[in-house]
Motif scaffolding. Structure first.
Motif, PDB file in Angstrom:
ATOM      1  N   CYS A  66      -5.812 -16.154  -4.466  1.00 13.26           N
ATOM      2  CA  CYS A  66      -4.684 -15.219  -4.545  1.00 13.26           C
ATOM      3  C   CYS A  66      -4.630 -14.671  -5.969  1.00 13.26           C
ATOM      4  O   CYS A  66      -4.710 -13.478  -6.187  1.00 13.26           O
ATOM      5  CB  CYS A  66      -3.388 -15.958  -4.192  1.00 13.26           C
ATOM      6  SG  CYS A  66      -1.963 -14.879  -4.221  1.00 13.26           S
ATOM      7  N   HIS A  98      -2.241 -14.129   4.552  1.00 13.05           N
ATOM      8  CA  HIS A  98      -0.835 -13.776   4.363  1.00 13.05           C
ATOM      9  C   HIS A  98      -0.093 -13.657   5.697  1.00 13.05           C
ATOM     10  O   HIS A  98       1.128 -13.599   5.714  1.00 13.05           O
ATOM     11  CB  HIS A  98      -0.710 -12.484   3.548  1.00 13.05           C
ATOM     12  CG  HIS A  98      -1.156 -12.670   2.129  1.00 13.05           C
ATOM     13  ND1 HIS A  98      -2.475 -12.537   1.760  1.00 13.05           N
ATOM     14  CD2 HIS A  98      -0.477 -13.031   1.014  1.00 13.05           C
ATOM     15  CE1 HIS A  98      -2.582 -12.793   0.468  1.00 13.05           C
ATOM     16  NE2 HIS A  98      -1.389 -13.091  -0.012  1.00 13.05           N
ATOM     17  N   GLN A 131      -6.919  -2.451  -4.187  1.00 14.47           N
ATOM     18  CA  GLN A 131      -6.020  -2.949  -3.133  1.00 14.47           C
ATOM     19  C   GLN A 131      -4.614  -2.422  -3.390  1.00 14.47           C
ATOM     20  O   GLN A 131      -4.099  -2.541  -4.498  1.00 14.47           O
ATOM     21  CB  GLN A 131      -6.044  -4.481  -3.151  1.00 14.47           C
ATOM     22  CG  GLN A 131      -5.196  -5.115  -2.064  1.00 14.47           C
ATOM     23  CD  GLN A 131      -5.349  -6.635  -2.053  1.00 14.47           C
ATOM     24  OE1 GLN A 131      -6.450  -7.180  -2.205  1.00 14.47           O
ATOM     25  NE2 GLN A 131      -4.245  -7.332  -1.882  1.00 14.47           N
ATOM     26  N   GLU A 164      -5.615  -5.926  -6.603  1.00 14.49           N
ATOM     27  CA  GLU A 164      -4.460  -5.058  -6.373  1.00 14.49           C
ATOM     28  C   GLU A 164      -4.041  -4.364  -7.663  1.00 14.49           C
ATOM     29  O   GLU A 164      -3.933  -4.994  -8.711  1.00 14.49           O
ATOM     30  CB  GLU A 164      -3.286  -5.894  -5.821  1.00 14.49           C
ATOM     31  CG  GLU A 164      -2.055  -5.034  -5.587  1.00 14.49           C
ATOM     32  CD  GLU A 164      -0.958  -5.718  -4.785  1.00 14.49           C
ATOM     33  OE1 GLU A 164      -1.160  -6.838  -4.281  1.00 14.49           O
ATOM     34  OE2 GLU A 164       0.116  -5.095  -4.651  1.00 14.49           O
ATOM     35  N   LYS A 182       0.370  -9.364 -10.047  1.00 18.41           N
ATOM     36  CA  LYS A 182       0.943  -9.906  -8.823  1.00 18.41           C
ATOM     37  C   LYS A 182       2.345  -9.370  -8.585  1.00 18.41           C
ATOM     38  O   LYS A 182       3.174  -9.364  -9.496  1.00 18.41           O
ATOM     39  CB  LYS A 182       1.009 -11.436  -8.906  1.00 18.41           C
ATOM     40  CG  LYS A 182      -0.338 -12.123  -8.998  1.00 18.41           C
ATOM     41  CD  LYS A 182      -1.251 -11.806  -7.832  1.00 18.41           C
ATOM     42  CE  LYS A 182      -0.731 -12.293  -6.508  1.00 18.41           C
ATOM     43  NZ  LYS A 182      -1.639 -11.858  -5.394  1.00 18.41           N
ATOM     44  N   ARG A 189     -12.233 -11.136  -4.262  1.00 21.67           N
ATOM     45  CA  ARG A 189     -10.847 -10.713  -4.441  1.00 21.67           C
ATOM     46  C   ARG A 189     -10.091 -11.690  -5.325  1.00 21.67           C
ATOM     47  O   ARG A 189     -10.296 -12.913  -5.259  1.00 21.67           O
ATOM     48  CB  ARG A 189     -10.106 -10.580  -3.107  1.00 21.67           C
ATOM     49  CG  ARG A 189      -9.883 -11.857  -2.366  1.00 21.67           C
ATOM     50  CD  ARG A 189      -8.496 -11.945  -1.727  1.00 21.67           C
ATOM     51  NE  ARG A 189      -7.437 -12.163  -2.690  1.00 21.67           N
ATOM     52  CZ  ARG A 189      -6.192 -11.773  -2.538  1.00 21.67           C
ATOM     53  NH1 ARG A 189      -5.828 -11.125  -1.464  1.00 21.67           N
ATOM     54  NH2 ARG A 189      -5.291 -12.027  -3.471  1.00 21.67           N
ATOM     55  N   LYS A 194      -2.808  -2.111   2.561  1.00 18.69           N
ATOM     56  CA  LYS A 194      -2.180  -3.142   3.383  1.00 18.69           C
ATOM     57  C   LYS A 194      -0.965  -2.583   4.112  1.00 18.69           C
ATOM     58  O   LYS A 194      -0.261  -1.718   3.590  1.00 18.69           O
ATOM     59  CB  LYS A 194      -1.809  -4.330   2.508  1.00 18.69           C
ATOM     60  CG  LYS A 194      -3.047  -5.097   2.048  1.00 18.69           C
ATOM     61  CD  LYS A 194      -2.661  -6.426   1.473  1.00 18.69           C
ATOM     62  CE  LYS A 194      -3.688  -7.471   1.768  1.00 18.69           C
ATOM     63  NZ  LYS A 194      -3.133  -8.815   1.594  1.00 18.69           N
ATOM     64  N   ASP A 225      -6.288  -9.653   7.253  1.00 15.18           N
ATOM     65  CA  ASP A 225      -6.007 -10.707   6.284  1.00 15.18           C
ATOM     66  C   ASP A 225      -5.229 -11.815   7.005  1.00 15.18           C
ATOM     67  O   ASP A 225      -4.018 -11.710   7.176  1.00 15.18           O
ATOM     68  CB  ASP A 225      -5.175 -10.107   5.133  1.00 15.18           C
ATOM     69  CG  ASP A 225      -4.559 -11.160   4.215  1.00 15.18           C
ATOM     70  OD1 ASP A 225      -4.720 -12.365   4.463  1.00 15.18           O
ATOM     71  OD2 ASP A 225      -3.891 -10.761   3.237  1.00 15.18           O
ATOM     72  N   ARG A 234      -1.982  -7.498   7.758  1.00 16.24           N
ATOM     73  CA  ARG A 234      -1.755  -8.750   7.026  1.00 16.24           C
ATOM     74  C   ARG A 234      -0.534  -9.505   7.551  1.00 16.24           C
ATOM     75  O   ARG A 234       0.039 -10.346   6.870  1.00 16.24           O
ATOM     76  CB  ARG A 234      -1.638  -8.490   5.522  1.00 16.24           C
ATOM     77  CG  ARG A 234      -0.790  -7.317   5.141  1.00 16.24           C
ATOM     78  CD  ARG A 234       0.693  -7.565   5.171  1.00 16.24           C
ATOM     79  NE  ARG A 234       1.096  -8.399   4.067  1.00 16.24           N
ATOM     80  CZ  ARG A 234       2.137  -9.217   4.114  1.00 16.24           C
ATOM     81  NH1 ARG A 234       2.896  -9.279   5.205  1.00 16.24           N
ATOM     82  NH2 ARG A 234       2.466  -9.959   3.067  1.00 16.24           N
ATOM     83  N   GLU A 282      -8.004 -15.620   1.515  1.00 19.15           N
ATOM     84  CA  GLU A 282      -7.793 -16.386   0.285  1.00 19.15           C
ATOM     85  C   GLU A 282      -8.542 -17.713   0.371  1.00 19.15           C
ATOM     86  O   GLU A 282      -8.277 -18.538   1.252  1.00 19.15           O
ATOM     87  CB  GLU A 282      -6.293 -16.591   0.038  1.00 19.15           C
ATOM     88  CG  GLU A 282      -5.674 -15.264  -0.397  1.00 19.15           C
ATOM     89  CD  GLU A 282      -4.223 -15.323  -0.812  1.00 19.15           C
ATOM     90  OE1 GLU A 282      -3.773 -14.357  -1.437  1.00 19.15           O
ATOM     91  OE2 GLU A 282      -3.528 -16.313  -0.508  1.00 19.15           O
ATOM     92  N   GLY A 326      -0.940  -3.162  -2.149  1.00 17.73           N
ATOM     93  CA  GLY A 326      -0.288  -4.259  -1.439  1.00 17.73           C
ATOM     94  C   GLY A 326       0.766  -3.791  -0.453  1.00 17.73           C
ATOM     95  O   GLY A 326       1.230  -2.642  -0.492  1.00 17.73           O
ATOM     96  N   ALA A 327       1.140  -4.728   0.415  1.00 19.03           N
ATOM     97  CA  ALA A 327       2.143  -4.434   1.452  1.00 19.03           C
ATOM     98  C   ALA A 327       3.424  -3.860   0.844  1.00 19.03           C
ATOM     99  O   ALA A 327       4.034  -2.942   1.396  1.00 19.03           O
ATOM    100  CB  ALA A 327       2.453  -5.716   2.218  1.00 19.03           C
ATOM    101  N   ARG A 328       3.808  -4.389  -0.311  1.00 16.81           N
ATOM    102  CA  ARG A 328       5.051  -3.936  -0.941  1.00 16.81           C
ATOM    103  C   ARG A 328       4.970  -2.507  -1.455  1.00 16.81           C
ATOM    104  O   ARG A 328       5.982  -1.897  -1.781  1.00 16.81           O
ATOM    105  CB  ARG A 328       5.432  -4.890  -2.084  1.00 16.81           C
ATOM    106  CG  ARG A 328       5.872  -6.258  -1.609  1.00 16.81           C
ATOM    107  CD  ARG A 328       5.826  -7.282  -2.728  1.00 16.81           C
ATOM    108  NE  ARG A 328       6.113  -8.625  -2.228  1.00 16.81           N
ATOM    109  CZ  ARG A 328       5.245  -9.385  -1.568  1.00 16.81           C
ATOM    110  NH1 ARG A 328       4.022  -8.951  -1.302  1.00 16.81           N
ATOM    111  NH2 ARG A 328       5.584 -10.588  -1.155  1.00 16.81           N
TER     112      ARG A 328
HETATM  113  C1  PEP Z   1      -2.449 -10.440  -1.759  1.00 13.23           C
HETATM  114  O1  PEP Z   1      -3.404 -10.012  -1.077  1.00 13.23           O
HETATM  115  O2  PEP Z   1      -2.580 -11.298  -2.639  1.00 13.23           O
HETATM  116  C2  PEP Z   1      -1.096  -9.956  -1.462  1.00 13.23           C
HETATM  117  C3  PEP Z   1      -0.116 -10.095  -2.338  1.00 13.23           C
HETATM  118  O3  PEP Z   1      -0.947  -9.438  -0.233  1.00 13.23           O
HETATM  119  P1  PEP Z   1       0.245  -8.596   0.463  1.00 13.23           P
HETATM  120  O4  PEP Z   1       0.388  -7.337  -0.332  1.00 13.23           O
HETATM  121  O5  PEP Z   1      -0.305  -8.378   1.834  1.00 13.23           O
HETATM  122  O6  PEP Z   1       1.471  -9.454   0.437  1.00 13.23           O
END
Ligand code: PEP
Ligand code: MN
Length: 237
Positions: free
Chosen positions: A11, A182, A91, A73, A40, A35, A116, A179, A146, A208, A93-95
Protein backbone atom coordinates in the motif's frame (compact mmCIF):
# COMPACT_ATOMS: atom_id res chain seq x y z
CA UNK A 1 7.77 -14.93 -18.50
CA UNK A 2 6.36 -11.43 -18.24
CA UNK A 3 3.23 -10.90 -16.19
CA UNK A 4 2.11 -7.54 -17.59
CA UNK A 5 -1.44 -8.17 -16.35
CA UNK A 6 -0.68 -7.93 -12.66
CA UNK A 7 0.28 -4.81 -10.73
CA UNK A 8 1.54 -5.59 -7.25
CA UNK A 9 3.27 -4.06 -4.27
CA UNK A 10 2.66 -2.56 -0.84
CA UNK A 11 0.00 0.00 0.00
CA UNK A 12 2.74 2.40 1.09
CA UNK A 13 6.25 2.15 2.57
CA UNK A 14 8.56 3.54 5.24
CA UNK A 15 11.95 3.41 3.53
CA UNK A 16 13.86 2.37 0.42
CA UNK A 17 14.92 -1.02 1.80
CA UNK A 18 11.30 -2.04 2.19
CA UNK A 19 10.31 -1.39 -1.43
CA UNK A 20 13.61 -2.81 -2.69
CA UNK A 21 13.07 -6.12 -0.90
CA UNK A 22 9.50 -6.45 -2.18
CA UNK A 23 10.30 -5.37 -5.73
CA UNK A 24 13.13 -7.92 -6.02
CA UNK A 25 10.71 -10.70 -5.12
CA UNK A 26 8.11 -9.47 -7.58
CA UNK A 27 10.67 -9.21 -10.36
CA UNK A 28 11.72 -12.81 -9.74
CA UNK A 29 8.12 -13.76 -10.43
CA UNK A 30 8.04 -11.92 -13.75
CA UNK A 31 6.00 -8.98 -12.48
CA UNK A 32 6.63 -5.86 -14.50
CA UNK A 33 4.52 -3.23 -12.70
CA UNK A 34 5.29 -2.28 -9.11
CA UNK A 35 2.69 -0.35 -7.14
CA UNK A 36 3.30 1.63 -3.96
CA UNK A 37 1.72 4.83 -2.70
CA UNK A 38 3.71 7.76 -1.40
CA UNK A 39 1.02 10.46 -1.55
CA UNK A 40 -1.57 8.69 0.55
CA UNK A 41 -5.13 9.90 0.85
CA UNK A 42 -6.02 8.47 4.24
CA UNK A 43 -9.44 8.65 5.80
CA UNK A 44 -7.87 9.48 9.17
CA UNK A 45 -5.70 12.64 9.14
CA UNK A 46 -3.71 11.24 12.04
CA UNK A 47 -2.60 8.13 10.15
CA UNK A 48 0.62 7.87 8.13
CA UNK A 49 0.27 9.99 4.98
CA UNK A 50 3.13 8.42 3.01
CA UNK A 51 6.67 9.71 2.55
CA UNK A 52 5.40 12.21 -0.02
CA UNK A 53 8.15 13.73 -2.26
CA UNK A 54 10.88 11.79 -0.50
CA UNK A 55 9.02 8.56 -1.28
CA UNK A 56 8.62 9.56 -4.90
CA UNK A 57 12.38 9.97 -5.20
CA UNK A 58 12.73 6.45 -3.78
CA UNK A 59 10.27 5.05 -6.31
CA UNK A 60 12.15 6.72 -9.16
CA UNK A 61 15.41 5.33 -7.82
CA UNK A 62 13.87 1.85 -7.66
CA UNK A 63 12.64 2.18 -11.24
CA UNK A 64 16.18 2.95 -12.39
CA UNK A 65 17.95 0.45 -10.21
CA UNK A 66 15.69 -2.56 -10.85
CA UNK A 67 14.28 -1.59 -14.23
CA UNK A 68 10.76 -2.08 -12.91
CA UNK A 69 7.75 -0.02 -13.95
CA UNK A 70 6.22 2.26 -11.33
CA UNK A 71 2.51 2.67 -10.67
CA UNK A 72 1.66 5.23 -8.00
CA UNK A 73 -1.18 7.49 -7.01
CA UNK A 74 -0.89 11.21 -7.73
CA UNK A 75 -3.30 13.39 -5.82
CA UNK A 76 -2.77 16.97 -7.00
CA UNK A 77 -2.39 18.81 -10.29
CA UNK A 78 1.13 19.84 -9.29
CA UNK A 79 2.16 16.25 -8.59
CA UNK A 80 0.93 15.22 -12.03
CA UNK A 81 2.82 18.11 -13.65
CA UNK A 82 5.99 17.19 -11.76
CA UNK A 83 5.91 13.38 -11.87
CA UNK A 84 3.31 12.40 -14.47
CA UNK A 85 5.89 11.81 -17.20
CA UNK A 86 8.43 10.14 -14.93
CA UNK A 87 6.33 7.20 -13.76
CA UNK A 88 4.79 4.43 -15.88
CA UNK A 89 1.16 4.54 -14.79
CA UNK A 90 -0.62 7.34 -12.92
CA UNK A 91 -3.13 6.03 -10.40
CA UNK A 92 -6.13 8.23 -9.66
CA UNK A 93 -7.65 7.05 -6.40
CA UNK A 94 -11.28 6.38 -5.57
CA UNK A 95 -11.42 9.60 -3.55
CA UNK A 96 -10.42 11.64 -6.58
CA UNK A 97 -12.63 10.11 -9.26
CA UNK A 98 -14.82 13.22 -9.17
CA UNK A 99 -11.89 15.65 -9.16
CA UNK A 100 -12.37 16.80 -12.73
CA UNK A 101 -9.51 19.32 -12.82
CA UNK A 102 -7.16 16.54 -11.70
CA UNK A 103 -8.55 14.23 -14.38
CA UNK A 104 -8.00 16.90 -17.05
CA UNK A 105 -4.39 17.31 -15.97
CA UNK A 106 -3.88 13.52 -16.23
CA UNK A 107 -5.34 13.85 -19.71
CA UNK A 108 -2.65 16.33 -20.72
CA UNK A 109 0.02 13.63 -20.35
CA UNK A 110 0.52 10.48 -22.36
CA UNK A 111 1.28 8.25 -19.38
CA UNK A 112 -1.41 5.56 -18.93
CA UNK A 113 -3.90 6.31 -16.17
CA UNK A 114 -5.63 3.86 -13.84
CA UNK A 115 -8.92 5.42 -12.79
CA UNK A 116 -10.33 3.85 -9.66
CA UNK A 117 -14.06 3.76 -9.16
CA UNK A 118 -15.32 6.02 -6.36
CA UNK A 119 -16.94 4.23 -3.41
CA UNK A 120 -20.48 4.88 -4.59
CA UNK A 121 -20.07 5.81 -8.24
CA UNK A 122 -22.47 4.50 -10.85
CA UNK A 123 -21.00 3.00 -14.00
CA UNK A 124 -21.99 6.11 -15.94
CA UNK A 125 -20.32 8.49 -13.48
CA UNK A 126 -17.16 6.38 -13.66
CA UNK A 127 -17.18 6.21 -17.46
CA UNK A 128 -17.83 9.96 -17.73
CA UNK A 129 -14.91 10.61 -15.39
CA UNK A 130 -12.73 8.54 -17.73
CA UNK A 131 -13.97 10.66 -20.66
CA UNK A 132 -12.54 13.76 -18.95
CA UNK A 133 -9.10 12.19 -19.25
CA UNK A 134 -9.64 11.12 -22.85
CA UNK A 135 -11.07 14.43 -23.96
CA UNK A 136 -8.04 16.24 -22.59
CA UNK A 137 -5.89 14.10 -24.90
CA UNK A 138 -4.87 10.91 -23.15
CA UNK A 139 -6.50 7.82 -24.63
CA UNK A 140 -4.78 5.37 -22.38
CA UNK A 141 -7.24 5.00 -19.51
CA UNK A 142 -7.74 1.77 -17.58
CA UNK A 143 -10.71 1.51 -15.23
CA UNK A 144 -10.22 -0.17 -11.86
CA UNK A 145 -13.02 -1.73 -9.84
CA UNK A 146 -11.99 -1.62 -6.16
CA UNK A 147 -15.19 -2.36 -4.29
CA UNK A 148 -18.19 -0.20 -3.57
CA UNK A 149 -19.98 0.77 -0.37
CA UNK A 150 -22.65 -1.54 0.88
CA UNK A 151 -25.29 -0.66 3.44
CA UNK A 152 -25.99 -4.12 4.75
CA UNK A 153 -22.89 -5.25 6.60
CA UNK A 154 -19.64 -3.94 7.95
CA UNK A 155 -17.73 -7.22 8.01
CA UNK A 156 -15.89 -6.22 4.87
CA UNK A 157 -14.57 -2.82 3.84
CA UNK A 158 -16.53 -2.77 0.58
CA UNK A 159 -18.16 -5.21 -1.81
CA UNK A 160 -16.41 -6.20 -5.02
CA UNK A 161 -18.67 -5.50 -7.98
CA UNK A 162 -17.58 -8.12 -10.50
CA UNK A 163 -20.50 -7.22 -12.73
CA UNK A 164 -18.49 -4.16 -13.67
CA UNK A 165 -16.22 -6.39 -15.80
CA UNK A 166 -18.81 -7.59 -18.31
CA UNK A 167 -20.57 -4.21 -18.18
CA UNK A 168 -17.47 -2.23 -19.10
CA UNK A 169 -16.46 -4.74 -21.76
CA UNK A 170 -19.89 -4.76 -23.38
CA UNK A 171 -20.59 -1.04 -23.24
CA UNK A 172 -17.24 0.70 -23.61
CA UNK A 173 -13.85 0.16 -25.18
CA UNK A 174 -12.01 0.68 -21.87
CA UNK A 175 -9.89 -1.97 -20.27
CA UNK A 176 -10.88 -2.86 -16.72
CA UNK A 177 -8.75 -4.25 -13.94
CA UNK A 178 -9.78 -5.35 -10.46
CA UNK A 179 -8.32 -4.49 -7.07
CA UNK A 180 -9.48 -7.25 -4.70
CA UNK A 181 -7.43 -5.83 -1.80
CA UNK A 182 -9.38 -2.63 -1.12
CA UNK A 183 -12.63 -4.42 -1.96
CA UNK A 184 -12.88 -6.65 1.10
CA UNK A 185 -10.03 -5.27 3.19
CA UNK A 186 -9.30 -8.86 4.26
CA UNK A 187 -6.28 -10.77 3.01
CA UNK A 188 -7.99 -14.19 3.08
CA UNK A 189 -10.55 -12.93 0.57
CA UNK A 190 -8.01 -11.62 -1.92
CA UNK A 191 -7.11 -14.93 -3.57
CA UNK A 192 -10.67 -16.19 -4.14
CA UNK A 193 -11.80 -12.77 -5.38
CA UNK A 194 -8.77 -12.42 -7.67
CA UNK A 195 -9.62 -15.80 -9.16
CA UNK A 196 -13.27 -14.83 -9.53
CA UNK A 197 -12.24 -11.62 -11.32
CA UNK A 198 -10.04 -13.63 -13.69
CA UNK A 199 -12.92 -16.02 -14.37
CA UNK A 200 -15.14 -13.02 -15.12
CA UNK A 201 -12.65 -11.78 -17.71
CA UNK A 202 -10.76 -8.96 -15.99
CA UNK A 203 -7.93 -7.46 -18.04
CA UNK A 204 -5.71 -7.40 -14.99
CA UNK A 205 -5.34 -7.23 -11.23
CA UNK A 206 -3.98 -4.63 -8.84
CA UNK A 207 -3.02 -6.25 -5.56
CA UNK A 208 -1.39 -5.21 -2.28
CA UNK A 209 1.48 -7.59 -1.60
CA UNK A 210 4.28 -7.46 0.98
CA UNK A 211 7.18 -9.76 1.87
CA UNK A 212 6.04 -9.36 5.52
CA UNK A 213 2.37 -8.34 5.38
CA UNK A 214 2.12 -7.97 9.15
CA UNK A 215 4.82 -5.28 9.05
CA UNK A 216 3.00 -3.26 6.43
CA UNK A 217 2.48 0.27 7.79
CA UNK A 218 -0.84 0.64 5.97
CA UNK A 219 -3.58 -1.83 5.02
CA UNK A 220 -1.77 -4.80 6.55
CA UNK A 221 -5.06 -6.69 7.07
CA UNK A 222 -5.66 -6.86 3.35
CA UNK A 223 -2.08 -7.36 2.21
CA UNK A 224 -1.20 -10.83 0.89
CA UNK A 225 2.11 -12.66 1.17
CA UNK A 226 4.24 -13.98 -1.69
CA UNK A 227 2.89 -17.53 -1.45
CA UNK A 228 -0.65 -16.30 -2.02
CA UNK A 229 0.53 -14.17 -4.91
CA UNK A 230 2.20 -17.24 -6.45
CA UNK A 231 -1.09 -19.13 -6.38
CA UNK A 232 -2.90 -16.26 -8.11
CA UNK A 233 -0.24 -16.10 -10.83
CA UNK A 234 -0.43 -19.86 -11.25
CA UNK A 235 -4.17 -19.70 -11.77
CA UNK A 236 -3.86 -17.23 -14.64
CA UNK A 237 -1.06 -19.07 -16.51
C1 PEP B 1 -4.60 2.36 -2.98
O1 PEP B 1 -4.62 1.73 -4.06
O2 PEP B 1 -3.66 2.30 -2.18
C2 PEP B 1 -5.78 3.15 -2.60
C3 PEP B 1 -5.70 4.08 -1.67
O3 PEP B 1 -6.91 2.79 -3.23
P1 PEP B 1 -8.37 3.48 -3.33
O4 PEP B 1 -8.17 4.81 -3.97
O5 PEP B 1 -9.10 2.50 -4.19
O6 PEP B 1 -8.91 3.57 -1.93
MN1 MN C 1 -4.05 0.56 0.36
Amino acid sequence: MNHQWIIAGPCTFKDYEEIYEIAIELKKRGIVYFRAGTFKLRTDPNSFQGLQEEGMEMLLKLKKELNIKIVTELTTINQIKKYGDKIDIIQIGARNMYNYELLKEAGRHQTPVILKRAFSATYQEWIKAAEYIRQAGNNNVILCERGIRNLFSNETRNVLDLQAIPYIHKNTDYKIIVDPSHASGLSYMVEPMAKAALAAGTDGLLIEVHTHPEESICDSNQTIDLETLDRIIERRK
